[in-house]
Write a protein that holds these residues in place. Sequence first.
Motif, PDB file in Angstrom:
ATOM      1  N   GLY A  17     -14.423  -4.979  -6.982  1.00 46.90           N
ATOM      2  CA  GLY A  17     -13.533  -5.874  -6.252  1.00 46.90           C
ATOM      3  C   GLY A  17     -12.130  -5.335  -6.145  1.00 46.90           C
ATOM      4  O   GLY A  17     -11.825  -4.240  -6.625  1.00 46.90           O
ATOM      5  N   TYR A  18     -11.257  -6.127  -5.519  1.00 45.33           N
ATOM      6  CA  TYR A  18      -9.884  -5.690  -5.285  1.00 45.33           C
ATOM      7  C   TYR A  18      -8.933  -6.880  -5.321  1.00 45.33           C
ATOM      8  O   TYR A  18      -9.339  -8.045  -5.211  1.00 45.33           O
ATOM      9  CB  TYR A  18      -9.760  -4.962  -3.940  1.00 45.33           C
ATOM     10  CG  TYR A  18     -10.053  -5.827  -2.723  1.00 45.33           C
ATOM     11  CD1 TYR A  18      -9.048  -6.561  -2.095  1.00 45.33           C
ATOM     12  CD2 TYR A  18     -11.345  -5.892  -2.189  1.00 45.33           C
ATOM     13  CE1 TYR A  18      -9.315  -7.340  -0.987  1.00 45.33           C
ATOM     14  CE2 TYR A  18     -11.620  -6.671  -1.077  1.00 45.33           C
ATOM     15  CZ  TYR A  18     -10.597  -7.387  -0.474  1.00 45.33           C
ATOM     16  OH  TYR A  18     -10.865  -8.177   0.618  1.00 45.33           O
ATOM     17  N   HIS A  19      -7.657  -6.574  -5.487  1.00 45.99           N
ATOM     18  CA  HIS A  19      -6.584  -7.563  -5.439  1.00 45.99           C
ATOM     19  C   HIS A  19      -5.693  -7.293  -4.235  1.00 45.99           C
ATOM     20  O   HIS A  19      -5.544  -6.145  -3.802  1.00 45.99           O
ATOM     21  CB  HIS A  19      -5.714  -7.486  -6.697  1.00 45.99           C
ATOM     22  CG  HIS A  19      -6.452  -7.739  -7.977  1.00 45.99           C
ATOM     23  ND1 HIS A  19      -6.745  -8.995  -8.439  1.00 45.99           N
ATOM     24  CD2 HIS A  19      -6.942  -6.888  -8.902  1.00 45.99           C
ATOM     25  CE1 HIS A  19      -7.387  -8.909  -9.592  1.00 45.99           C
ATOM     26  NE2 HIS A  19      -7.528  -7.632  -9.882  1.00 45.99           N
ATOM     27  N   MET A  20      -5.091  -8.342  -3.731  1.00 44.90           N
ATOM     28  CA  MET A  20      -4.000  -8.220  -2.769  1.00 44.90           C
ATOM     29  C   MET A  20      -2.715  -8.581  -3.513  1.00 44.90           C
ATOM     30  O   MET A  20      -2.625  -9.660  -4.103  1.00 44.90           O
ATOM     31  CB  MET A  20      -4.184  -9.172  -1.588  1.00 44.90           C
ATOM     32  CG  MET A  20      -5.500  -9.050  -0.872  1.00 44.90           C
ATOM     33  SD  MET A  20      -5.608 -10.301   0.445  1.00 44.90           S
ATOM     34  CE  MET A  20      -7.365 -10.305   0.756  1.00 44.90           C
ATOM     35  N   GLU A  21      -1.739  -7.706  -3.499  1.00 46.92           N
ATOM     36  CA  GLU A  21      -0.496  -7.915  -4.246  1.00 46.92           C
ATOM     37  C   GLU A  21       0.693  -7.690  -3.325  1.00 46.92           C
ATOM     38  O   GLU A  21       0.702  -6.720  -2.549  1.00 46.92           O
ATOM     39  CB  GLU A  21      -0.430  -6.956  -5.443  1.00 46.92           C
ATOM     40  CG  GLU A  21      -1.590  -7.138  -6.404  1.00 46.92           C
ATOM     41  CD  GLU A  21      -1.620  -6.117  -7.536  1.00 46.92           C
ATOM     42  OE1 GLU A  21      -2.404  -6.307  -8.482  1.00 46.92           O
ATOM     43  OE2 GLU A  21      -0.862  -5.125  -7.473  1.00 46.92           O
ATOM     44  N   MET A  69       1.725  -6.343   1.820  1.00 49.20           N
ATOM     45  CA  MET A  69       0.861  -6.459   0.647  1.00 49.20           C
ATOM     46  C   MET A  69       0.240  -5.099   0.350  1.00 49.20           C
ATOM     47  O   MET A  69       0.029  -4.268   1.239  1.00 49.20           O
ATOM     48  CB  MET A  69      -0.246  -7.493   0.863  1.00 49.20           C
ATOM     49  CG  MET A  69      -1.295  -7.079   1.870  1.00 49.20           C
ATOM     50  SD  MET A  69      -2.763  -8.149   1.873  1.00 49.20           S
ATOM     51  CE  MET A  69      -2.097  -9.674   2.534  1.00 49.20           C
ATOM     52  N   TRP A  70      -0.013  -4.865  -0.938  1.00 46.02           N
ATOM     53  CA  TRP A  70      -0.689  -3.659  -1.404  1.00 46.02           C
ATOM     54  C   TRP A  70      -2.096  -4.051  -1.813  1.00 46.02           C
ATOM     55  O   TRP A  70      -2.306  -5.117  -2.419  1.00 46.02           O
ATOM     56  CB  TRP A  70       0.076  -3.068  -2.582  1.00 46.02           C
ATOM     57  CG  TRP A  70      -0.350  -1.685  -2.986  1.00 46.02           C
ATOM     58  CD1 TRP A  70      -0.526  -0.611  -2.171  1.00 46.02           C
ATOM     59  CD2 TRP A  70      -0.596  -1.227  -4.321  1.00 46.02           C
ATOM     60  NE1 TRP A  70      -0.860   0.502  -2.909  1.00 46.02           N
ATOM     61  CE2 TRP A  70      -0.921   0.148  -4.233  1.00 46.02           C
ATOM     62  CE3 TRP A  70      -0.578  -1.833  -5.567  1.00 46.02           C
ATOM     63  CZ2 TRP A  70      -1.236   0.921  -5.353  1.00 46.02           C
ATOM     64  CZ3 TRP A  70      -0.875  -1.057  -6.690  1.00 46.02           C
ATOM     65  CH2 TRP A  70      -1.203   0.297  -6.585  1.00 46.02           C
ATOM     66  N   LEU A  71      -3.060  -3.219  -1.499  1.00 45.20           N
ATOM     67  CA  LEU A  71      -4.458  -3.452  -1.836  1.00 45.20           C
ATOM     68  C   LEU A  71      -4.830  -2.537  -2.985  1.00 45.20           C
ATOM     69  O   LEU A  71      -4.691  -1.315  -2.887  1.00 45.20           O
ATOM     70  CB  LEU A  71      -5.333  -3.157  -0.612  1.00 45.20           C
ATOM     71  CG  LEU A  71      -4.891  -3.862   0.680  1.00 45.20           C
ATOM     72  CD1 LEU A  71      -5.644  -3.305   1.881  1.00 45.20           C
ATOM     73  CD2 LEU A  71      -5.091  -5.371   0.574  1.00 45.20           C
ATOM     74  N   VAL A  72      -5.283  -3.116  -4.089  1.00 50.16           N
ATOM     75  CA  VAL A  72      -5.637  -2.305  -5.257  1.00 50.16           C
ATOM     76  C   VAL A  72      -7.003  -2.751  -5.769  1.00 50.16           C
ATOM     77  O   VAL A  72      -7.221  -3.927  -6.031  1.00 50.16           O
ATOM     78  CB  VAL A  72      -4.553  -2.394  -6.358  1.00 50.16           C
ATOM     79  CG1 VAL A  72      -4.250  -3.829  -6.738  1.00 50.16           C
ATOM     80  CG2 VAL A  72      -4.953  -1.591  -7.583  1.00 50.16           C
ATOM     81  N   GLY A  73      -7.923  -1.808  -5.846  1.00 51.98           N
ATOM     82  CA  GLY A  73      -9.274  -2.156  -6.263  1.00 51.98           C
ATOM     83  C   GLY A  73      -9.950  -1.006  -6.975  1.00 51.98           C
ATOM     84  O   GLY A  73      -9.405   0.093  -7.117  1.00 51.98           O
ATOM     85  N   GLU A  74     -11.169  -1.268  -7.414  1.00 53.29           N
ATOM     86  CA  GLU A  74     -11.916  -0.314  -8.223  1.00 53.29           C
ATOM     87  C   GLU A  74     -12.525   0.777  -7.351  1.00 53.29           C
ATOM     88  O   GLU A  74     -13.342   0.493  -6.469  1.00 53.29           O
ATOM     89  CB  GLU A  74     -13.024  -1.047  -8.992  1.00 53.29           C
ATOM     90  CG  GLU A  74     -13.842  -0.139  -9.883  1.00 53.29           C
ATOM     91  CD  GLU A  74     -14.821  -0.891 -10.768  1.00 53.29           C
ATOM     92  OE1 GLU A  74     -15.290  -0.307 -11.755  1.00 53.29           O
ATOM     93  OE2 GLU A  74     -15.107  -2.068 -10.468  1.00 53.29           O
TER      94      GLU A  74
END
Length: 522
Positions: A343-347, A382-387
Amino acid sequence: MAKYELSDDSVVVIIGSGAGGGTLANELCQKGIKVVLLEAGPRHTIGDFVNNEWAAFSMLAWLDKRTASGSWRVAKDFPNLPAWICKTVGGTTVHWAGASLRIQEHEFRTRSVYGAIPGTSLLDWPITLADLEPYYAKAEDKMGVTRTNNIPGLPGNNNFTVMYWGATRLGYKEVSTGRMAINSRPRDGRDSCWQMGFCFEGCKSGAKWSTLYTEIPKAEATGRLDLRPRSMVLQIQHDASGKVTGVLYADPSGAHHVQKARVVAVAGNSIETPRLLLNSHSSRFPDGLANSSGEVGRNYMRHLTGSVYAIFDRPVNMYRGTTMAGIVMDEAGNNPKRGFVGGYHMETISLGLPFLAAFLNPGAWGRGYTRQLEGYENMAGMWLVGEDMPSPTNRVTLHANEKDQWGLPIPDVHYDDHENDIAMRNHAFRQGDAVYQAVDALRTIEVPPYPSTHNLGTCRMSANAKDGVCNKFGQTHDIANLFISDGSQFTTGAAENPTLTIVTLAIRQADYIAGEMGKKAI
């Protein structure tokens, strides 16, 4: 501050002063252990920080030449800057944004949960979330993480407000200003956040946790820390039995010294750590230290990244306020129905206009591009950070020809996006676009990845020595008194920003090292 003799072989030598090394140094000093902390960069003070992106980048970033190879976009756009990390006392904790999230339970068991995915080297961690929970609690208290220990969350700026309304209109539920290691009120002798918006350039209020002005001064106050800035470690040395005996380093004048050691812990980030181990090859260890498995440098991860920016019909002024105090967590779980595992986060993220010009669309030119930049005042981001998926071919190796100023091969960082990474990034781009379209964005801009800050893997933990470099305490399988103390030891990347976990592992590792020293096992 202590000053130990080069011949003192009772000290623990730690290489690197960031989240892992700086924390480990303080934890050991508090336990009565003598520590020599070697940092390649200079020591700055809060007063040195400047709210100017390029000036701060030039002052803090690790700019020694590296090369990038592979199909990832960074190799095309930034071939000599694969990573955006720091060369300074405090390491990348000076530059980081402060997001502090625990790795999820399933992310410690990715091989079991995700299965055998072709092209990956997925492996379960030799530890579980339950193993780390008490240490996570200690790290959150140490760092002052908001929304833990009765610490209130940070206020939301306009950039967060735009994200919040767009995300909640899409039906997302887990939207907040997040868990941040930035004081929302005065704590630990440091002020609360001034909301200036220059988190990446060094925090002028000291509200953001950094080992530069938290762990390292506390370690110095014990009288047991010998901090040596501008000391570049060139080689880890060992005796005939293979036991580590000390390190060779260059001081600020360029003179070479050997510091003897009882224990050596390497915390140079996931590029410099494997590079040092590989450059420390010898007749006994022809492939480099701790590398009987051949895994040193392999399984490099840098997180799925990318950004989405949106332009509106009125000002947002996204640069005002804490850079990353805003997160959507609903996509962080594992739901293969989306077309990918993990999954991923939006930050929330904001770059100043100088950095935005460099990163928005590297190499772009012309009226369409300048029109995007002219919309800066009305922009949200926003920055997208995921596995991302570990792969044995994604790796740090020694360059065949190019050498640094000390005559050592520079590192080459090779990375290819796995198809799972691409599917996740495309999904994240679509959802990021949708968040902003839900609040009537005039247009959205999908921004490719830029140089990596979340560098992980390359010396991973494993239950079996053949599968990795170190055990569940970061102790190398091959050499009992050699430890890995940074993000290099991550078995897989997880979706979460890694600093909290690096600090957590350092606290746990300090307990283990002290115990083993007490038993004279190392």
